[in-house]
Design a protein around this motif. Structure first.
Motif: not given
Length: 74
Positions: A17-30, A32-45
């Motif tokens: 479930s967490v993987c799916f949520v982070l996958l959706v977030a990484s698809v729409f990561s563009n 997200i205005p903050w680069s640190w949050l985009r990095t967190f989402v991709r690394v977290g995934f």
């Protein structure tokens, strides 16, 4: 550490479930205005995917061991 099948199955559901949520977030990561949050989402995934795969391996191994013990008892 000995986990039973039910606990491992619950961990798998949570991890996927967490993987799916982070996958959706990484698809729409563009969006997200903050680069640190985009990095967190991709690394977290990536980390949650590795964790889910490890738990999946443990689940299959436990399932295989249980089926072996049931056949040897008969």
């Amino acid at each position: 550490m000995n986990m039973d099948k039910k606990d491992l199955k619950e961990d798998l559901y949570v991890a996927y479930s967490v993987c799916f949520v982070l996958l959706v977030a990484s698809v729409f990561s563009n969006l997200i205005p903050w680069s640190w949050l985009r990095t967190f989402v991709r690394v977290g995934f990536g980390l949650s995917l590795i964790d889910a795969l490890i738990n999946q391996w443990k689940y299959f191994k436990l399932k295989k061991d249980i089926s072996k013990s049931e056949t040897t008892e008969e």
